[in-house]
Design a protein around this motif. Structure first.
Motif, PDB file in Angstrom:
ATOM      1  N   VAL A 140     -12.694  10.043   8.412  1.00  0.00           N
ATOM      2  CA  VAL A 140     -13.038   8.750   9.024  1.00  0.00           C
ATOM      3  C   VAL A 140     -11.818   7.901   9.365  1.00  0.00           C
ATOM      4  N   VAL A 141     -10.701   8.127   8.693  1.00  0.00           N
ATOM      5  CA  VAL A 141      -9.503   7.301   8.882  1.00  0.00           C
ATOM      6  C   VAL A 141      -8.511   8.013   9.793  1.00  0.00           C
ATOM      7  N   GLN A 142      -8.085   7.315  10.841  1.00  0.00           N
ATOM      8  CA  GLN A 142      -7.073   7.840  11.744  1.00  0.00           C
ATOM      9  C   GLN A 142      -5.677   7.397  11.274  1.00  0.00           C
ATOM     10  N   PRO A 143      -4.621   8.085  11.719  1.00  0.00           N
ATOM     11  CA  PRO A 143      -3.265   7.763  11.238  1.00  0.00           C
ATOM     12  C   PRO A 143      -2.839   6.313  11.437  1.00  0.00           C
ATOM     13  N   ASP A 144      -3.331   5.651  12.489  1.00  0.00           N
ATOM     14  CA  ASP A 144      -2.901   4.274  12.738  1.00  0.00           C
ATOM     15  C   ASP A 144      -3.905   3.236  12.232  1.00  0.00           C
ATOM     16  N   ASP A 145      -4.923   3.666  11.489  1.00  0.00           N
ATOM     17  CA  ASP A 145      -5.864   2.726  10.879  1.00  0.00           C
ATOM     18  C   ASP A 145      -5.263   2.118   9.612  1.00  0.00           C
ATOM     19  N   HIS A 146      -5.797   0.960   9.231  1.00  0.00           N
ATOM     20  CA  HIS A 146      -5.397   0.323   7.978  1.00  0.00           C
ATOM     21  C   HIS A 146      -6.467   0.595   6.921  1.00  0.00           C
ATOM     22  N   VAL A 147      -6.029   0.992   5.735  1.00  0.00           N
ATOM     23  CA  VAL A 147      -6.942   1.217   4.618  1.00  0.00           C
ATOM     24  C   VAL A 147      -6.527   0.308   3.464  1.00  0.00           C
ATOM     25  N   PHE A 148      -7.453  -0.528   3.044  1.00  0.00           N
ATOM     26  CA  PHE A 148      -7.204  -1.383   1.883  1.00  0.00           C
ATOM     27  C   PHE A 148      -7.854  -0.720   0.667  1.00  0.00           C
ATOM     28  N   HIS A 149      -7.007  -0.247  -0.239  1.00  0.00           N
ATOM     29  CA  HIS A 149      -7.490   0.387  -1.461  1.00  0.00           C
ATOM     30  C   HIS A 149      -7.471  -0.671  -2.555  1.00  0.00           C
ATOM     31  N   LEU A 150      -8.652  -0.965  -3.121  1.00  0.00           N
ATOM     32  CA  LEU A 150      -8.774  -2.092  -4.043  1.00  0.00           C
ATOM     33  C   LEU A 150      -8.611  -1.688  -5.509  1.00  0.00           C
ATOM     34  N   GLY A 151      -7.764  -0.708  -5.744  1.00  0.00           N
ATOM     35  CA  GLY A 151      -7.337  -0.449  -7.107  1.00  0.00           C
ATOM     36  C   GLY A 151      -7.894   0.790  -7.767  1.00  0.00           C
ATOM     37  N   ASP A 152      -7.208   1.202  -8.845  1.00  0.00           N
ATOM     38  CA  ASP A 152      -7.499   2.421  -9.595  1.00  0.00           C
ATOM     39  C   ASP A 152      -7.410   3.629  -8.668  1.00  0.00           C
ATOM     40  N   PHE A 153      -6.210   3.797  -8.124  1.00  0.00           N
ATOM     41  CA  PHE A 153      -5.975   4.850  -7.136  1.00  0.00           C
ATOM     42  C   PHE A 153      -5.986   6.242  -7.763  1.00  0.00           C
ATOM     43  N   ALA A 154      -5.150   6.447  -8.788  1.00  0.00           N
ATOM     44  CA  ALA A 154      -5.025   7.794  -9.348  1.00  0.00           C
ATOM     45  C   ALA A 154      -4.448   7.726 -10.752  1.00  0.00           C
ATOM     46  N   MET A 155      -4.600   8.826 -11.460  1.00  0.00           N
ATOM     47  CA  MET A 155      -3.938   8.988 -12.751  1.00  0.00           C
ATOM     48  C   MET A 155      -2.620   9.727 -12.521  1.00  0.00           C
ATOM     49  N   GLY A 156      -1.726   9.636 -13.503  1.00  0.00           N
ATOM     50  CA  GLY A 156      -0.445  10.309 -13.383  1.00  0.00           C
ATOM     51  C   GLY A 156       0.662   9.367 -12.950  1.00  0.00           C
ATOM     52  N   GLY A 157       1.856   9.928 -12.777  1.00  0.00           N
ATOM     53  CA  GLY A 157       3.014   9.139 -12.391  1.00  0.00           C
ATOM     54  C   GLY A 157       3.218   9.113 -10.889  1.00  0.00           C
ATOM     55  N   VAL A 158       4.385   8.622 -10.479  1.00  0.00           N
ATOM     56  CA  VAL A 158       4.689   8.459  -9.056  1.00  0.00           C
ATOM     57  C   VAL A 158       4.626   9.797  -8.320  1.00  0.00           C
ATOM     58  N   GLU A 159       5.101  10.856  -8.944  1.00  0.00           N
ATOM     59  CA  GLU A 159       5.095  12.168  -8.293  1.00  0.00           C
ATOM     60  C   GLU A 159       3.666  12.629  -8.005  1.00  0.00           C
ATOM     61  N   GLU A 160       2.780  12.449  -8.986  1.00  0.00           N
ATOM     62  CA  GLU A 160       1.374  12.842  -8.787  1.00  0.00           C
ATOM     63  C   GLU A 160       0.720  11.978  -7.711  1.00  0.00           C
ATOM     64  N   TRP A 161       1.049  10.702  -7.704  1.00  0.00           N
ATOM     65  CA  TRP A 161       0.502   9.814  -6.678  1.00  0.00           C
ATOM     66  C   TRP A 161       0.964  10.255  -5.289  1.00  0.00           C
ATOM     67  N   ASN A 162       2.255  10.550  -5.158  1.00  0.00           N
ATOM     68  CA  ASN A 162       2.785  10.936  -3.848  1.00  0.00           C
ATOM     69  C   ASN A 162       2.161  12.231  -3.338  1.00  0.00           C
ATOM     70  N   SER A 163       1.823  13.136  -4.250  1.00  0.00           N
ATOM     71  CA  SER A 163       1.211  14.399  -3.824  1.00  0.00           C
ATOM     72  C   SER A 163      -0.147  14.159  -3.171  1.00  0.00           C
ATOM     73  N   ILE A 164      -0.815  13.074  -3.564  1.00  0.00           N
ATOM     74  CA  ILE A 164      -2.084  12.697  -2.932  1.00  0.00           C
ATOM     75  C   ILE A 164      -1.827  11.851  -1.690  1.00  0.00           C
ATOM     76  N   LEU A 165      -0.991  10.840  -1.824  1.00  0.00           N
ATOM     77  CA  LEU A 165      -0.732   9.905  -0.725  1.00  0.00           C
ATOM     78  C   LEU A 165      -0.230  10.611   0.528  1.00  0.00           C
ATOM     79  N   ASN A 166       0.602  11.616   0.357  1.00  0.00           N
ATOM     80  CA  ASN A 166       1.176  12.312   1.508  1.00  0.00           C
ATOM     81  C   ASN A 166       0.147  13.120   2.289  1.00  0.00           C
ATOM     82  N   ARG A 167      -1.048  13.241   1.750  1.00  0.00           N
ATOM     83  CA  ARG A 167      -2.115  13.980   2.440  1.00  0.00           C
ATOM     84  C   ARG A 167      -3.157  13.051   3.067  1.00  0.00           C
ATOM     85  N   LEU A 168      -2.986  11.745   2.904  1.00  0.00           N
ATOM     86  CA  LEU A 168      -3.992  10.791   3.372  1.00  0.00           C
ATOM     87  C   LEU A 168      -3.564  10.112   4.670  1.00  0.00           C
TER      88      LEU A 168
END
Length: 251
Positions: A49-77
């Motif tokens: 549903v989200v295109q690359p130039d859309d804005h997504v407001f994530h209102l918290g509790d994104f993921a468990m783990g540290g920065v590396e684990e977060w980036n592994s998810i974020l880089n795919r979104l």
């Protein structure tokens, strides 16, 4: 606080994804067999549903783990992701904020069209403009049809202009502004209809009580001067009757 404007068709909202959090499947009865399946389904739903130039407001509790684990998810979104911090995010963000986020903040107000929207991880009991122009979007409570958590009762106090954008309440998918607008309009209309129904019901019950009152004394015919005077006398008797119990309802 800087208030930014966004175009309605390019904005999405979500919350409480809890990527990499295996126990959330049990806690919230999510329909996944294990955490990898949950992650993959939510990533696929997001990018559908989200295109690359859309804005997504994530209102918290994104993921468990540290920065590396977060980036592994974020880089795919897809999308330009704004994070409104939730209670589970604080530890990771304190270690270093992933650069993938456009911004990270505790709270934000945005404007879409003529609508002002307050974004916070938590549902607020009261806030400026709640009864008029301002909507509030939130997460945290994991709304679903079987919600029996400690906050379930308090959620009945929310304004119809408040909405849980969390994944448990939105098919594990970011929700568009257009959908939220439709939901809020429906909730406001339902609230108005409910209010009118309760108002009519209250008046009906009052009329029934009025009609069934048994008076201690009916004025004799010699005292009946006019219909209006009789009504006034009956009204006086009813007030006195209810006043005895401290339950005066007519004035």
């Amino acid at each position: 606080m800087k208030i930014e404007k966004f175009e309605a068709y390019k904005v999405f909202f979500t919350s409480d994804t809890h990527f990499n959090h295996a126990k959330i499947i049990e806690y919230c009865s999510r329909p996944f067999s294990e955490v990898k399946e949950m992650n993959e389904v939510m990533i696929a739903n997001w990018n559908r549903v989200v295109q690359p130039d859309d804005h997504v407001f994530h209102l918290g509790d994104f993921a468990m783990g540290g920065v590396e684990e977060w980036n592994s998810i974020l880089n795919r979104l897809n999308g330009k992701i704004h994070l409104i911090l939730g209670n589970h995010d604080l530890r990771t963000v304190s270690q270093g904020c992933p650069e993938r986020f456009v911004e990270v903040t505790m709270q934000k107000i945005i404007i879409i069209g003529k609508r002002q929207i307050l974004l916070n991880h938590y549902p607020l009991l009261c806030y400026s403009g709640a009864d008029k122009k301002t909507w509030q979007l939130f997460g945290h409570v994991h709304t679903n049809k079987n919600n029996i958590g400690s906050d379930a009762g308090r959620l009945q106090l929310l304004f119809p202009t408040q909405y849980d954008v969390g994944v448990d309440n939105n098919d594990y998918t970011p929700v568009s502004f257009e959908k939220i607008r439709d939901v809020v309009i429906r909730l406001k209309n339902n609230k108005k209809i409910e209010g009118e129904y309760n108002h009519r019901k209250e008046h009906q019950e009052l009329a029934e009580r009025y009609a069934n009152v048994k008076l201690d004394r009916i004025p004799p015919r010699s005292e009946w001067y006019t219909v209006e005077e009789l009504r006034a006398e009956l009204h006086k008797e009813i007030i006195e009757l209810y006043s005895k119990d401290g339950n005066t309802i007519l004035g």
